[in-house]
Motif scaffolding. Structure first.
Motif, PDB file in Angstrom:
ATOM      1  N   PRO A   1       0.838  -1.206   0.000  1.00  0.00           N
ATOM      2  CA  PRO A   1       0.000   0.000   0.000  1.00  0.00           C
ATOM      3  C   PRO A   1       0.868   1.249   0.000  1.00  0.00           C
ATOM      4  N   GLY A   2       0.509   2.194  -0.860  1.00  0.00           N
ATOM      5  CA  GLY A   2       1.216   3.461  -0.915  1.00  0.00           C
ATOM      6  C   GLY A   2       0.535   4.512  -0.061  1.00  0.00           C
ATOM      7  N   PRO A   3       1.153   5.687   0.073  1.00  0.00           N
ATOM      8  CA  PRO A   3       0.584   6.741   0.924  1.00  0.00           C
ATOM      9  C   PRO A   3      -0.761   7.267   0.437  1.00  0.00           C
ATOM     10  N   ASP A   4      -1.071   7.045  -0.852  1.00  0.00           N
ATOM     11  CA  ASP A   4      -2.348   7.511  -1.406  1.00  0.00           C
ATOM     12  C   ASP A   4      -3.437   6.443  -1.358  1.00  0.00           C
ATOM     13  N   GLY A   5      -3.154   5.311  -0.692  1.00  0.00           N
ATOM     14  CA  GLY A   5      -4.151   4.267  -0.547  1.00  0.00           C
ATOM     15  C   GLY A   5      -4.208   3.265  -1.675  1.00  0.00           C
ATOM     16  N   ARG A   6      -3.379   3.457  -2.697  1.00  0.00           N
ATOM     17  CA  ARG A   6      -3.329   2.504  -3.803  1.00  0.00           C
ATOM     18  C   ARG A   6      -2.245   1.460  -3.551  1.00  0.00           C
ATOM     19  N   LEU A   7      -2.353   0.308  -4.240  1.00  0.00           N
ATOM     20  CA  LEU A   7      -1.280  -0.680  -4.195  1.00  0.00           C
ATOM     21  C   LEU A   7      -0.224  -0.321  -5.230  1.00  0.00           C
ATOM     22  N   TYR A   8       1.035  -0.370  -4.810  1.00  0.00           N
ATOM     23  CA  TYR A   8       2.157  -0.111  -5.714  1.00  0.00           C
ATOM     24  C   TYR A   8       2.950  -1.407  -5.885  1.00  0.00           C
ATOM     25  N   ALA A   9       3.480  -1.625  -7.085  1.00  0.00           N
ATOM     26  CA  ALA A   9       4.211  -2.860  -7.378  1.00  0.00           C
ATOM     27  C   ALA A   9       5.610  -2.556  -7.877  1.00  0.00           C
ATOM     28  N   ILE A  10       6.564  -3.326  -7.394  1.00  0.00           N
ATOM     29  CA  ILE A  10       7.923  -3.255  -7.917  1.00  0.00           C
ATOM     30  C   ILE A  10       8.311  -4.627  -8.452  1.00  0.00           C
ATOM     31  N   ASN A  11       9.231  -4.635  -9.397  1.00  0.00           N
ATOM     32  CA  ASN A  11       9.790  -5.870  -9.941  1.00  0.00           C
ATOM     33  C   ASN A  11      11.196  -6.029  -9.387  1.00  0.00           C
ATOM     34  N   PRO A  12      11.450  -7.033  -8.533  1.00  0.00           N
ATOM     35  CA  PRO A  12      12.779  -7.174  -7.937  1.00  0.00           C
ATOM     36  C   PRO A  12      13.809  -7.831  -8.856  1.00  0.00           C
ATOM     37  N   GLU A  13      13.380  -8.301 -10.027  1.00  0.00           N
ATOM     38  CA  GLU A  13      14.287  -9.022 -10.916  1.00  0.00           C
ATOM     39  C   GLU A  13      14.930  -8.088 -11.942  1.00  0.00           C
TER      40      GLU A  13
END
Length: 365
Positions: free
Chosen positions: A60-72
């Motif tokens: 969850p981000g500060p704006d209430g949305r889900l944020y995604a990162i790619n660790p690869e």
């Protein structure tokens, strides 16, 4: 956090707006192809940006949305079937600095596999190091692989290494089903979305362990990777409703529906952009749908078929929900959940009961 077996991509419309989605598919269901999709020629101005093709960490981000990162830092994909027709961006990525396992080898030491654009050459060496003979099976192992730096991909997103990640508007689940699932449907809410992911199933191929063609439950496409009890994992997904105020919409897609003669009804590959467009427009509140017990399904006219020769009757069949087939499917889903005992979230049992009741009313009408 949600640590998931998901691709991440950005879908840019002709106005320059980018919608980010994450998608989870069991092996050999087109995940890598979707991550590097090239829109059809009729979709002028549309672009797809590759953030990742395999793993997503969502928070969850500060704006209430889900944020995604790619660790690869790279791609790891199944080689057979990969070609300029099925995945041109992937083939362009593989032009250099790539590692291959269990593929065949041409006389001039180039990798080769079934489904690649080049015809089978004379003097081919199979994946076991033998002169290729059809009697011994395929030249390349059906689960032969490639790995390559993601930064070489022509569609690689400038946001791929953003430490904050990208905001996710939609989560897409999918599987390889010849009869059950429609081309696309939208979950009714987050609870139903978790159910949709938890009930993912796919007909197995050579890329998966087990007999080919068997239906295999693969919740959230995480069966090979989930390191703890699935019931607790589903509960963790449910808990996101209390942690993020603007959760993504959830969808399910099926590129693999077949007709009565066993032929695929949907062209797939780049034409999957037509389904992505509807998903993007649903997220923006611009596309229509009609409710079914399974979820919200687009009307045939809601899927943009410009430039595609597909009969209306075929599209109608692709979007159809058969109450009899789904009654059996939901019964099997309920039995699958029951195998995890009392730890299964009550919300999943509630969804099974709801869909059963709505299907029963539909069948009785």
């Amino acid at each position: 956090w949600l640590a998931e077996h998901m691709l991440i991509l950005g879908i840019e419309n002709p106005q320059g707006d980018i919608t980010y989605v994450a998608a989870a598919f069991p092996s050999a269901c087109g995940k890598t192809n979707l991550a590097m999709l090239v829109p059809p020629a009729a979709f002028k101005g549309w672009k797809v940006w590759t953030v990742g093709d395999d793993i997503a960490w969502l928070h969850p981000g500060p704006d209430g949305r889900l944020y995604a990162i790619n660790p690869e830092a790279g791609f790891f994909g199944v080689a057979p079937g990969t070609s300029y027709k099925t995945n041109p961006n992937c083939m362009a990525t593989l032009g250099r600095n790539a590692i291959y396992t269990n593929v065949a080898l041409t006389p001039d030491n180039k990798p080769w596999w079934e489904g690649i654009d080049d015809p089978e050459p004379a003097g081919l060496i199979d994946w076991q190091g033998r002169p290729y003979d059809r009697k011994n099976g395929p030249a390349a192992h059906p689960n032969s692989r490639f790995t390559v730096a993601a930064s070489q991909c022509p569609s690689y997103s400038e946001k791929a290494n953003a430490p904050e990640g990208v905001p996710i508007s939609a989560i897409i689940f999918g599987g390889r089903r010849s009869t059950v699932a429609p081309l696309v449907y939208e979950a009714l809410d987050w609870e139903h979305g978790v159910f949709t992911g938890a009930s993912v199933a796919s007909e197995t191929t050579a890329a998966a362990v087990g007999q080919v063609g068997q239906v295999r439950r693969d919740p959230m496409a995480m069966k090979p990777f989930c390191g703890y009890n699935f019931a607790d994992y589903w509960a963790h997904w449910e808990s996101m409703a209390g942690r993020a105020s603007h959760l993504p919409k959830v969808f399910h897609v099926n590129w693999f529906r077949k007709d009565a003669d066993g032929r695929f009804m949907w062209p797939g590959y780049g034409d999957n952009m037509r389904v992505l467009k509807w998903i993007v427009e649903r997220c923006a509140g611009r596309a229509a749908a009609h409710p079914t017990p399974v979820g919200n399904v687009p009307h045939a006219e809601d899927i943009d078929l410009y430039g595609l020769d597909l009969k209306r009757s075929t599209l109608d069949a692709l979007l159809a929900i058969d109450p009899e087939i789904w009654a059996r499917e939901v019964e099997e889903i309920g039995q699958y959940f029951a195998g995890f005992g009392e730890r299964v979230p009550e919300s999943l049992r509630r969804q099974v009961a709801r869909i059963k009741a709505e299907l029963a009313r539909q069948r009785a009408a």
